[in-house]
Design an enzyme around this catalytic site. Structure first.
Site, PDB file in Angstrom:
ATOM      1  CE  LYS A 199       4.750   8.697   9.322  1.00  0.00           C
ATOM      2  NZ  LYS A 199       6.097   8.242   9.024  1.00  0.00           N
ATOM      3  CD  GLU A 244      -2.631   7.782  11.659  1.00  0.00           C
ATOM      4  OE1 GLU A 244      -2.008   8.734  12.146  1.00  0.00           O
ATOM      5  OE2 GLU A 244      -2.814   7.631  10.430  1.00  0.00           O
ATOM      6  CG  HIS A 258       1.453   3.811   1.028  1.00  0.00           C
ATOM      7  ND1 HIS A 258       0.148   4.190   1.254  1.00  0.00           N
ATOM      8  CD2 HIS A 258       1.505   2.477   1.265  1.00  0.00           C
ATOM      9  CE1 HIS A 258      -0.551   3.133   1.627  1.00  0.00           C
ATOM     10  NE2 HIS A 258       0.233   2.090   1.631  1.00  0.00           N
ATOM     11  NE  ARG A 293      12.357  14.898   3.357  1.00  0.00           N
ATOM     12  CZ  ARG A 293      11.360  14.769   2.510  1.00  0.00           C
ATOM     13  NH1 ARG A 293      11.164  15.675   1.571  1.00  0.00           N
ATOM     14  NH2 ARG A 293      10.524  13.736   2.581  1.00  0.00           N
TER      15      ARG A 293
END
Length: 479
Positions: free
Chosen positions: A115, A199, A234, A291
């Site tokens: 990430k 974050e 999530h 993907r």
């Protein structure tokens, strides 16, 4: 391309095989000992057992899959999603053995798989990002200082992560150390890498993703968006396309941003760029999934495209047969992931023997299915049984058809997410479009839902009894 090894199982393996057969391409299934009688094995032209039940001894063995390709003279491998689909080393192994990997190049997978590296790659393209750290952190005290500067609530995320693993929301400073410890530990167990980053936590966000497709001739298109805000732990359960909240202008801005992300890593094939959307409709880049997505059918329904066919075409060097201006949104599609999970008990896996398994049918109903009546749901893999998709001219029509399809989907032997899907479709917040990723936490009450199901079952039993007595009375009438 004359023969493809499908390096996956279940519904996605069958989904890929259907398109390959339509294109006149032979298919090879690989399977574990637990999947010897699985549907994807029966559906393929050829099938090879590659190991024991555990995925680490079968579906994750890239070396064995390459062996199968060579032995059966296959030109290409389609990885589906999960397993080896985002494994850059496997993609490189295919490249080194002159086998076409139906997906992006290994460098793009590697870049977008981390990430932090992904954020760094798209930085120069002026794409909005959530405020946070630019580097991985393992020092808890240093991390606490940064978190305080950003301001709580914050989100701790595994740098190498996905699927909600190694992710923790921290509301206040006093919880930070314990949550950081848990996130690092979970990241090590899941990915072998304890690196995490921080974050700012966007409150009441919506999860919007953009489907992109790129060829080797420099063409990149976006095939609109999918709304993926209905999640548990999530992870997505209900998706729809298009989103009910995006305006045409916002859709174009997000689509253009997604194309830039794909260009940043020299992308090839089908990919998805994920964004968070806040209450003011500001969007922020999250990550790129390199993907085919689980939820790709809803994009196919509203666009009329076969994304697997496009994957195969660009993998063999063809140019995309359409331009951005050729694409139009037609109608609305819903998807429910039908998991063997007990939605009354914290969505825990509920595997077992399928004593009854009957699929709903009808116009506007699509079921991407990977199992049948009389089979066991294995404990070794993701508990998804199928994807239930409905399509209508309007969002309301797609919702109503989904409720009808759920009612006509009959499963006995395992608990599933079907009752949860019906709960979502009938809930006013979802129907109005006023919801976010906190939907389950805010509205879902398993006890209340169980009570409602008990009442419905009681009413159904009373109606059946009344009908039985009425029929009995008719039979007794004299001629």
């Amino acid at each position: 391309m004359t023969k493809i090894v499908v390096a996956n199982r279940g519904e996605i393996a069958i989904r890929v095989m259907k398109t390959a057969k339509k294109m006149g391409i032979k298919t090879v299934a690989v399977y574990s000992t637990a999947d010897r009688n699985a549907l994807h094995v029966k559906y393929a032209d050829e099938a090879v057992c590659i190991g024991e039940a555990a995925s680490s001894q079968s579906y994750l063995r890239g070396d064995k899959i390459i062996e199968v390709c060579k032995k059966l003279n296959a030109d290409a491998v389609h990885p589906g999603y999960g397993f080896l689909s985002e494994n850059s080393q496997f993609a490189e192994l295919c490249e080194n053995n002159n086998i076409i990997f139906i997906g992006p190049k290994s460098k793009a997978i590697e870049m977008m798989g981390n990430k932090l590296a992904a954020k760094d790659a798209v930085k120069e393209y002026d794409i909005p990002m959530v405020p946070g750290t630019e580097n991985a952190i393992t020092d808890i005290e240093e991390a606490k200082k940064i978190a305080t500067q950003i301001g709580f609530p914050i989100l701790i995320k595994a740098a190498a992560g996905g699927g909600g693993k190694g992710m923790r929301v921290v509301e206040k400073e006093s919880d930070f150390t314990s949550q950081m410890d848990r996130a690092i530990s979970e990241a090590i167990n899941a990915f072998g890498d304890g690196s995490v980053f921080i974050e700012k936590y966007v409150t009441k966000p919506r999860h919007i993703e953009i489907q992109v497709m790129a060829d080797s001739h420099g063409n990149i298109i976006y095939v609109f968006e999918r709304e993926c805000s209905i999640q548990r732990r999530h992870q997505k359960v209900v998706e729809e396309a298009p989103s009910s909240i995006l305006t045409p202008e916002l859709r174009k801005r997000m689509g253009d941003a997604a194309v830039k992300v794909a260009r940043a890593c020299d992308y090839l094939g089908a990919g998805t760029v994920e964004f968070l959307l806040d209450e003011q409709l500001n969007f922020y880049f999250l990550e790129m999934n390199t993907r085919l997505q689980v939820e790709h059918p809803i994009t196919e329904m509203i666009s009329g495209l076969d994304l697997v066919e496009l994957q195969i075409r660009v993998a063999r060097g063809e140019e995309l047969p359409m331009k951005q201006e050729d694409l139009k949104i037609n109608g609305h599609a819903m998807e429910l992931r039908v998991y063997a999970e007990d939605s009354m008990n914290d969505f825990l896996p509920n595997v077992g023997f399928l004593s009854k398994y009957q699929l709903p049918e009808g116009e506007g109903i699509r079921v991407d299915n990977g199992i049948e009546e009389g089979m066991d749901v294995p404990i070794y893999y993701d508990p998804m049984l199928s994807k239930l998709v409905t399509y209508g001219k309007t969002r309301e029509e797609a919702i109503e058809l989904m409720i009808k399809a759920i009612d006509n989907y009959h499963i006995e032997g395992v608990a599933t997410t079907l009752p949860f899907g019906k709960f979502v479709m009938e809930h006013e917040a979802f129907r109005s479009g006023d919801f976010d990723t906190g939907f389950v936490k805010s509205y879902y009450n398993p006890e209340k839902m169980k009570a409602q199901l008990d009442i419905e079952a009681e009413i159904a039993a009373m109606i059946a009894l009344k009908q039985y007595l009425a029929d009995k009375k008719i039979l007794r009438l004299p001629n």
